[in-house]
Scaffold this active site. Structure first.
Site, PDB file in Angstrom:
ATOM      1  N   TYR B 428      -4.018 -46.845  70.578  1.00 44.30           N
ATOM      2  CA  TYR B 428      -4.814 -47.102  69.531  1.00 44.30           C
ATOM      3  C   TYR B 428      -4.587 -46.972  68.351  1.00 44.30           C
ATOM      4  O   TYR B 428      -3.529 -46.283  67.933  1.00 44.30           O
ATOM      5  CB  TYR B 428      -6.100 -46.519  69.849  1.00 44.30           C
ATOM      6  N   GLU B 429      -5.206 -47.461  67.375  1.00 44.05           N
ATOM      7  CA  GLU B 429      -4.871 -47.271  65.779  1.00 44.05           C
ATOM      8  C   GLU B 429      -3.763 -48.142  65.440  1.00 44.05           C
ATOM      9  O   GLU B 429      -2.795 -47.759  64.635  1.00 44.05           O
ATOM     10  CB  GLU B 429      -4.931 -45.989  65.082  1.00 44.05           C
ATOM     11  N   GLY B 430      -3.404 -49.275  66.340  1.00 41.53           N
ATOM     12  CA  GLY B 430      -2.130 -49.864  66.058  1.00 41.53           C
ATOM     13  C   GLY B 430      -1.250 -49.422  67.224  1.00 41.53           C
ATOM     14  O   GLY B 430      -0.629 -48.330  66.936  1.00 41.53           O
TER      15      GLY B 430
END
Lengths: 564, 564
Positions: B428-430
């Site tokens: 997550y978050e890229g």
């Protein structure tokens, strides 16, 4: 979850063109090369169509225990019956007891499919196989005749009872007692982590139990092996009176939920009746003779679960559209992105190297009765198969999750289950730390490195005809020799450097077999590209482990107390 | 599960003697060095005593959804109230809206404890922090005054709504619509993977939503950011009418079970009322300005979860007795065995290098308003903090399981939860693949490598005074420069080589900071030994990644279609 596809081409290529399975025909009268294709083809059908659909059920519908009886995942019984009906349990067993006396390598090929399709389920027949091996090798003729036929047919299953709360890696601490009583013994004690310790898929369960006789010597030289049936046999040899051996609870585990992991109580009342297998106080040796197979099987599980995870990632990467690439205005499937293709090749290359080693080791194991050379080679391969392959399997299942992005973290996608399932593999059947110690202690030191020297020599001979990467490979081979010598002569501290040495050996052996595969006239483009990837991205890790081996050069240089 | 211990000494050492937190006093009037100890000491108490006991509850008592309302794990509300009462949500926020205007680096130190203690819980205040950042930086004065005070006090929480089923890593595919309506907009669309999208711990939830205006340009230049409250405010500024923004289902995830991951439906009826944040069609840029913090936070989560797992392994290794060692007839704790001590040091060394980077990056981030140099350095560190640290965290949690042997696989032991929780961090978050592309694309290529050159120069200057390992470190630094040049001049294919470059940079930067720590007069023996271990066992991995960068030198050399 997309459907599992048995990797027939890769398995056949490894068996025929790297492991040289044709060498087995002269030692196994029932085997000829014509059998390979039909067996692989039937194994593919069985694992894909009958086993694989039950995998998710095992993850969700956990076994239950009630009144000291375990009920397995409901979907499993039909699969087990199909397995017995297909005679898949009889492949390598002796004809005398109803087996087909085929090479173990073929059984490994069949098991790869079953383990990929449903690891939790596969453990039941696998543990039975281990029990069969121990009985066949060590029990007297009477026990063999009484128990083997029904175990080989699959009517009865088997378990291995080693671990106790205070005796895990250190079996010398075993406390379970065996009291002589008439022709047999009464067993008293508790065993933990007993895989498929109870269930309702078979008419009987044959427990093999390590225990101590009264006045047995302390430590591992005082352990004996006993056969303890769930149901004692009546005069016709059929299961009769319930023995005093019960599952009393089930573990709540990270993965392989469908495999009931039992706490087993032997002798809550008058004692569980058991029969001695082999000689008194030689139980641990009896266990060891079958451990090569069991440990190689866990390596195979690493290959199998990782293969399944890889296939899911591959499917997802060619299904999921996201983003664009240079030169194409249209959105593309993520497999077209450089970093995703890197992950796919990383998995595929690792898997092919693992598979090559798996089948080479299994053919070698089939030959181990022929001469000492094959026995030594098998001894050497086994900890690498178990240790290196299950370490790599962790990386592969995790990478497969990564390819799925956010969907990988969602349980319904199915790949997360494989990550959870795989996590047991570096632990059970001897942790990978124990495997590494086995490699540098028992296997390397026992013959002063002669076995490894022979392997290195064979690899260097093969390398002479390598078209590419010859020098690079030979340099790695030199490092492996240097590392082995450092451990043997005490320059490196064996106990601490063992893990790095095992991993280094795995990466080098993997490179040898990938490059060897490239020499075959039957090699395909994908194997060649996987080899390129392996040599450039996996093999360099051997350098890191070599640095590790070299730098562990002072006894107690890393005292953990400093961390408190 | 043994109790969590906040690593006060290590955090203080990293902040004071590696990151140089004293440099912040001149830029943060509310901060002076006397504050550090009491804040760390209170953070330790809060995370150990109030947060940590709720961790297992979140894993077991999952959030539930009923009638489009999510109820969180029952044990969490009291923890959240304690967090607000302790003003832990206000540390770095501006004074104007009720914050304490302290450095972000201090908040990171506090968050390390909270995230170690309960990752799933910590995501609620963390996402709120992200929403606060976005509003503070981009919203107009009216929105700020209306929403920030209650978000900063913790009375209201916040969420980030980016992902849609077809728009994950590729946000250009966002379809959610925003239709102008009076002063505001009506939002229609579905968002997935929304962390803490609904719950009952706060009086209101402020959703930040990426959506497209009618006639917006296609792609990322047509995305705008909207503030969508769960409850519209009444005239007194209190939550009033329910907005048309609902959680409609919860995901069933591998880990962070206590964090409700919602599918959010905006505008099932008349549309969810929203307010534009920043300029039209500039929504993605608004997101990006706050992404450095969010991404560094995920790196911190990697450190935090891995630290917790390491502590459990350390405790277990000194508690569990098994086997003997040379020179001692008594059975010993497993920490005394070479391979277990290897695992403990591997974890401890990795963690210290990660922690050093974390606090260096957070102090740098606090200085990024001062001049372009600090901004550039922050830009460079961020993908390494997120990518390299969350990759290492996977290895550490898995090693912590391994130290536990069979007990590690049993859920009640607790360490398996950390392995499951940690697996989201590289995603997550890229994803880490996106981080790597960000590093070689936006961060390296954008300034033609000038930022990295400055960092390499600083590292080489520091290396001049290294007592040990100077030459080895400088050789790695050279390799890093060669790798960067190869990517910049196209010798290596950036998209494919990006991951190896990111990992290589992480290992080298980690070595720099460990060795830098050794220069401090305050350095302790354990840091020095960890540095030795790091240099000998972690740093050599940079060679492997360097080989990777070099060998990805042909466009499309690994076409995944060959694997089909």
């Amino acid at each position: 979850m997309s459907g599992y596809r048995y990797p027939t081409d890769d398995v056949r290529f490894c068996l025929e063109h790297i492991a040289g399975i044709h060498r087995l025909t002269e030692h196994f009268p029932n085997y000829d090369s014509e059998l390979l294709d039909p067996i692989l083809s039937e194994a593919a059908k069985f694992s894909e169509q009958l086993v694989a659909p039950s995998n998710r059920a095992g993850d969700i519908n956990w076994p239950t225990i009630s009144d000291k009886a375990v009920t397995e995942t409901p979907e499993f019984k039909a699969v087990y019956e199909a397995m017995c009906d297909g005679a898949w349990t009889t492949l390598s067993a002796p004809e005398e007891y109803g087996g087909q006396a085929l090479p173990r390598a073929l059984e490994v090929a069949v098991n790869e499919g079953i383990q990929s399709a449903n690891l939790a389920f596969s453990l039941c027949p696998l543990l039975t196989q281990g029990a069969i091996d121990a009985i066949e090798t060590h029990a007297n003729a009477d026990l063999k005749a009484t128990y083997l036929p029904n175990m080989i047919s699959g009517r009865w299953t088997g378990t291995m009872n080693l671990t106790e709360p205070s005796a895990g890696s250190d079996l010398s601490a075993i406390k379970t007692k065996a009291i002589p009583d008439g022709d047999g013994y009464r067993i008293f004690g508790q065993k933990i982590f007993i895989t498929w310790g109870d269930h309702q898929m078979s008419d009987n369960i044959i427990h093999l139990v390590l225990a101590r006789l009264p006045d047995a010597p302390e430590g591992v030289r005082g352990i004996s092996l006993f056969l303890v049936p769930k149901f004692l046999l009546d005069e016709s040899g059929e299961p009769g009176v319930r023995n005093d051996a019960y599952a009393i609870s089930l573990e709540h585990k990270l993965g392989i939920h469908g495999s009931p992991t039992c706490v087993m109580q032997f002798g809550d009342g008058d004692g569980a009746i058991g029969y001695l297998v082999g000689e008194e106080n030689k139980g641990l040796m009896a266990m060891f003779t079958m451990m090569n197979n069991a440990r190689q099987s866990v390596g195979l599980q690493g290959l199998a679960v990782a293969e399944r995870a890889y296939q899911m990632a591959l499917d997802y990467a060619f299904d999921r559209t996201q983003g664009v690439v240079k030169g194409s205005p249209e959105k593309v499937v993520i497999a077209k992105h450089g970093d995703v293709s890197r992950m796919l090749w990383q998995m595929a290359s690792s898997l092919s190297a693992m598979r090559a080693l798996m089948y080479v080791a299994s053919v070698e194991s089939d030959l181990k009765g022929v001469d000492a050379k094959h026995q030594k080679r098998t001894d050497l391969y086994t900890p690498i198969v178990k240790g290196w392959m299950t370490e790599l399997s962790q990386e592969i299942v995790s990478t497969a999750v990564q390819v799925h992005g956010g969907m990988g973290f969602i349980e319904e996608t199915g790949v997360a289950q494989l990550l959870r399932d795989a996590r047991i593999l570096p632990i059970y059947e001897g942790t990978n730390g124990i495997q590494a110690l086995d490699l540098v202690g028992r296997k390397l030191a026992a013959d002063k490195g002669e076995g490894l020297k022979a392997l290195i020599y064979e690899m260097s001979q093969d390398a002479e005809s390598f078209v590419g990467h010859k020098d690079l490979f030979l340099a790695h081979l030199d490092q492996l020799e240097v590392a082995a010598k450092a451990i043997l002569n005490g320059e490196s501290v064996a106990n601490t450097a063992a893990y790095d040495f095992m991993m280094m050996a795995g990466y080098v052996v993997g490179a040898w077999l990938m490059l060897k595969g490239c020499q075959s006239s039957e090699v395909k483009q994908d194997w060649q590209t996987k080899t390129e990837f392996y040599v450039n991205h996996l093999l360099p890790r051997a350098n890191t482990h070599f640095a590790g081996v070299k730098s562990f050069n002072v006894e107690d240089q890393y005292n953990a107390e400093l961390l408190l």
